[in-house]
Motif scaffolding. Structure first.
Motif, PDB file in Angstrom:
ATOM      1  N   GLY A   1      56.083   0.808  80.813  1.00  0.00           N
ATOM      2  CA  GLY A   1      57.037   1.867  81.101  1.00  0.00           C
ATOM      3  C   GLY A   1      56.367   3.197  80.876  1.00  0.00           C
ATOM      4  O   GLY A   1      55.205   3.261  80.453  1.00  0.00           O
ATOM      5  N   PRO A   2      57.050   4.294  81.158  1.00  0.00           N
ATOM      6  CA  PRO A   2      56.488   5.606  80.868  1.00  0.00           C
ATOM      7  C   PRO A   2      56.108   5.738  79.390  1.00  0.00           C
ATOM      8  O   PRO A   2      56.767   5.160  78.520  1.00  0.00           O
ATOM      9  CB  PRO A   2      57.631   6.568  81.226  1.00  0.00           C
ATOM     10  CG  PRO A   2      58.472   5.803  82.210  1.00  0.00           C
ATOM     11  CD  PRO A   2      58.390   4.380  81.764  1.00  0.00           C
TER      12      PRO A   2
ATOM     13  N   SER B   1      58.558   5.808  75.807  1.00  0.00           N
ATOM     14  CA  SER B   1      59.861   5.271  76.193  1.00  0.00           C
ATOM     15  C   SER B   1      60.234   4.036  75.375  1.00  0.00           C
ATOM     16  O   SER B   1      61.120   3.281  75.751  1.00  0.00           O
ATOM     17  CB  SER B   1      59.893   4.947  77.693  1.00  0.00           C
ATOM     18  OG  SER B   1      58.889   4.013  78.039  1.00  0.00           O
TER      19      SER B   1
ATOM     20  N   THR C   1      51.328   1.522  79.277  1.00  0.00           N
ATOM     21  CA  THR C   1      52.141   2.711  79.494  1.00  0.00           C
ATOM     22  C   THR C   1      51.644   3.468  80.716  1.00  0.00           C
ATOM     23  O   THR C   1      50.464   3.399  81.068  1.00  0.00           O
ATOM     24  CB  THR C   1      52.099   3.653  78.276  1.00  0.00           C
ATOM     25  OG1 THR C   1      50.734   3.981  77.971  1.00  0.00           O
ATOM     26  CG2 THR C   1      52.752   3.013  77.064  1.00  0.00           C
TER      27      THR C   1
ATOM     28  N   THR D   1      62.094   1.328  79.599  1.00  0.00           N
ATOM     29  CA  THR D   1      62.295   2.732  79.947  1.00  0.00           C
ATOM     30  C   THR D   1      63.326   3.374  79.026  1.00  0.00           C
ATOM     31  O   THR D   1      63.982   2.697  78.238  1.00  0.00           O
ATOM     32  CB  THR D   1      62.716   2.872  81.415  1.00  0.00           C
ATOM     33  OG1 THR D   1      62.658   4.241  81.798  1.00  0.00           O
ATOM     34  CG2 THR D   1      64.125   2.365  81.639  1.00  0.00           C
ATOM     35  N   ARG D   2      63.432   4.678  79.161  1.00  0.00           N
ATOM     36  CA  ARG D   2      64.264   5.486  78.271  1.00  0.00           C
ATOM     37  C   ARG D   2      64.827   6.656  79.071  1.00  0.00           C
ATOM     38  O   ARG D   2      64.266   7.064  80.083  1.00  0.00           O
ATOM     39  CB  ARG D   2      63.379   5.985  77.122  1.00  0.00           C
ATOM     40  CG  ARG D   2      64.041   6.784  76.026  1.00  0.00           C
ATOM     41  CD  ARG D   2      62.964   7.304  75.090  1.00  0.00           C
ATOM     42  NE  ARG D   2      63.473   7.978  73.896  1.00  0.00           N
ATOM     43  CZ  ARG D   2      62.725   8.697  73.082  1.00  0.00           C
ATOM     44  NH1 ARG D   2      61.425   8.831  73.324  1.00  0.00           N
ATOM     45  NH2 ARG D   2      63.249   9.283  72.032  1.00  0.00           N
TER      46      ARG D   2
ATOM     47  N   THR E   1      62.499  11.260  77.156  1.00  0.00           N
ATOM     48  CA  THR E   1      61.102  10.916  77.397  1.00  0.00           C
ATOM     49  C   THR E   1      60.274  12.152  77.713  1.00  0.00           C
ATOM     50  O   THR E   1      59.180  12.352  77.155  1.00  0.00           O
ATOM     51  CB  THR E   1      60.992   9.904  78.547  1.00  0.00           C
ATOM     52  OG1 THR E   1      61.830   8.772  78.270  1.00  0.00           O
ATOM     53  CG2 THR E   1      59.562   9.424  78.716  1.00  0.00           C
TER      54      THR E   1
ATOM     55  N   TYR F   1      58.388   7.395  86.425  1.00  0.00           N
ATOM     56  CA  TYR F   1      59.558   6.556  86.690  1.00  0.00           C
ATOM     57  C   TYR F   1      59.487   5.970  88.096  1.00  0.00           C
ATOM     58  O   TYR F   1      59.830   4.795  88.317  1.00  0.00           O
ATOM     59  CB  TYR F   1      60.846   7.366  86.525  1.00  0.00           C
ATOM     60  CG  TYR F   1      61.239   7.596  85.086  1.00  0.00           C
ATOM     61  CD1 TYR F   1      62.255   6.864  84.483  1.00  0.00           C
ATOM     62  CD2 TYR F   1      60.592   8.556  84.310  1.00  0.00           C
ATOM     63  CE1 TYR F   1      62.612   7.080  83.157  1.00  0.00           C
ATOM     64  CE2 TYR F   1      60.934   8.779  82.985  1.00  0.00           C
ATOM     65  CZ  TYR F   1      61.948   8.038  82.414  1.00  0.00           C
ATOM     66  OH  TYR F   1      62.295   8.238  81.099  1.00  0.00           O
TER      67      TYR F   1
ATOM     68  N   MET G   1      56.932   3.250  88.045  1.00  0.00           N
ATOM     69  CA  MET G   1      57.477   2.050  87.423  1.00  0.00           C
ATOM     70  C   MET G   1      58.375   1.286  88.394  1.00  0.00           C
ATOM     71  O   MET G   1      58.338   0.053  88.458  1.00  0.00           O
ATOM     72  CB  MET G   1      58.257   2.428  86.176  1.00  0.00           C
ATOM     73  CG  MET G   1      58.828   1.259  85.403  1.00  0.00           C
ATOM     74  SD  MET G   1      59.721   1.814  83.945  1.00  0.00           S
ATOM     75  CE  MET G   1      60.997   2.832  84.688  1.00  0.00           C
TER      76      MET G   1
ATOM     77  N   THR H   1      64.519  -6.383  82.428  1.00  0.00           N
ATOM     78  CA  THR H   1      64.563  -4.938  82.184  1.00  0.00           C
ATOM     79  C   THR H   1      65.290  -4.655  80.873  1.00  0.00           C
ATOM     80  O   THR H   1      66.325  -5.248  80.578  1.00  0.00           O
ATOM     81  CB  THR H   1      65.265  -4.218  83.349  1.00  0.00           C
ATOM     82  OG1 THR H   1      64.496  -4.434  84.545  1.00  0.00           O
ATOM     83  CG2 THR H   1      65.376  -2.725  83.095  1.00  0.00           C
TER      84      THR H   1
ATOM     85  N   VAL I   1      66.307  -1.131  78.883  1.00  0.00           N
ATOM     86  CA  VAL I   1      66.299   0.303  78.603  1.00  0.00           C
ATOM     87  C   VAL I   1      66.444   0.504  77.092  1.00  0.00           C
ATOM     88  O   VAL I   1      67.004  -0.336  76.383  1.00  0.00           O
ATOM     89  CB  VAL I   1      67.425   1.045  79.352  1.00  0.00           C
ATOM     90  CG1 VAL I   1      67.275   0.869  80.854  1.00  0.00           C
ATOM     91  CG2 VAL I   1      68.806   0.587  78.898  1.00  0.00           C
TER      92      VAL I   1
ATOM     93  N   TYR J   1      66.632   5.602  86.210  1.00  0.00           N
ATOM     94  CA  TYR J   1      67.069   5.229  84.864  1.00  0.00           C
ATOM     95  C   TYR J   1      68.496   4.686  84.886  1.00  0.00           C
ATOM     96  O   TYR J   1      68.792   3.661  84.252  1.00  0.00           O
ATOM     97  CB  TYR J   1      66.966   6.429  83.931  1.00  0.00           C
ATOM     98  CG  TYR J   1      67.523   6.159  82.557  1.00  0.00           C
ATOM     99  CD1 TYR J   1      66.874   5.280  81.691  1.00  0.00           C
ATOM    100  CD2 TYR J   1      68.707   6.754  82.128  1.00  0.00           C
ATOM    101  CE1 TYR J   1      67.389   5.015  80.436  1.00  0.00           C
ATOM    102  CE2 TYR J   1      69.223   6.489  80.875  1.00  0.00           C
ATOM    103  CZ  TYR J   1      68.563   5.616  80.029  1.00  0.00           C
ATOM    104  OH  TYR J   1      69.083   5.338  78.798  1.00  0.00           O
TER     105      TYR J   1
END
Length: 297
Positions: free
Chosen positions: A32-33, A36, A85, A117-118, A123, A148, A151, A167, A169, A271
């Motif tokens: 993920g980013p 996050s 990442t 992710t976040r 982020t 994002y 991803m 997934t 979050v 997101y």
């Protein structure tokens, strides 16, 4: 700003530096980013008995870009977790770690992609707090938002290649019992859950502490700045802990223009979509949080 070469490195080049002993282990790759919530999964899986690697594919990418050739060698492992990442610089946001492993010869049936992710407001703020020595603030905001989209492209590649995907979050951990989430996650992975995955951790003096089954490969020293602060919270953690990003910190770091940029971005749409995907994957609910306080004067 750091002098980072712009040399392009393909997923095939990364794959050529990956060597996995047969029979191939089951591999969960979480990505993920940056910032996050990817790093605490290192502890989740290491505590559960996995052989864990901290962003080895990006280390290969960085090494290739600077003219050397590190290698990732995985052996004597039944289950492996690879944490990757996207970002924080533009040349680290567009590679596809799932594709690199497939190109390295990992059968798709041995892979499980964990999408992490976040909330992009939090982020982006964390990127500015941690990575301002690498890029300008405007570039960090733009690159984070691109991560994002990158991803999402990796998710689509994984689906088309037949790679199983889950997934998660970050707000999952705010609204749900960690024991329940771990049980559901490990059921999807096909590995027995353990309370050690979410509690009872021993604090680490460093991420790759001896005997912790956590490994990395060398990367150019230029990227190691601030590593202690990156991992300070997770090294001190004794279990899964949700850390919110306070609105006043977000507003302190983001200009009104940046807030508007995020509000209009694909990143925010992605997101929101991934919140729904997480709910469907795990059979849970995640509370909707209004963004209005971010805009308040």
């Amino acid at each position: 700003m750091l002098n980072i070469p712009e040399r392009s490195v393909t997923d095939e080049e990364i794959a050529a530096h990956v060597h996995i002993e047969k029979p191939c282990p089951d591999i969960v790759i979480g990505a993920g980013p940056c910032r996050s919530g990817t790093t605490f999964y290192v502890q989740v899986f290491a505590q559960s008995g996995f052989q864990v690697w901290r962003q080895p594919l990006k280390s290969i990418l960085r090494g290739r870009r600077h003219g050397n050739a590190p290698h990732l060698k995985i052996a004597d492992a039944g289950f492996v977790f690879v944490k990757e990442t996207l970002g924080p610089t533009n040349n680290g946001v567009l590679f596809n770690p799932v594709r690199a492993l497939v190109k390295a010869g990992v059968p798709v049936g041995k892979l499980h992609f964990l999408v992490i992710t976040r909330d992009p407001y939090a982020t982006v703020t964390s990127w500015i707090e941690q990575f301002s020595h690498l890029e300008t603030r405007d570039n960090l905001v733009s690159t984070c938002l691109v991560s994002y989209e990158s991803m999402q492209n990796i998710r689509q590649y994984a689906a088309s290649a037949g790679v199983r995907t889950t997934t998660l979050v970050y707000d999952t951990w705010r609204d749900n019992d960690p024991a329940i989430i771990i049980e559901k996650l490990f059921e999807r992975i096909g590995y027995p859950p353990s309370p050690a995955a979410f509690s009872g951790w021993e604090p680490l003096t460093r991420m790759e502490a001896e005997g912790k089954n956590i490994y990395s490969i060398p990367q150019p020293a230029i990227y190691d700045r601030n590593l202690i602060s990156y991992y300070e919270k997770i090294n001190a953690s004794t279990g899964i802990t949700y850390y919110p990003k306070p609105v006043d910190i977000i507003r302190e770091n983001l200009s009104q223009a940046h807030i508007e940029q995020i509000a209009q971005s694909q990143a925010l749409k992605i997101y929101r979509e991934l919140i729904r995907v997480t709910e469907a994957d795990l059979g849970i609910r995640i509370e909707a949080v209004t963004e209005q306080p971010i805009y308040s004067n």
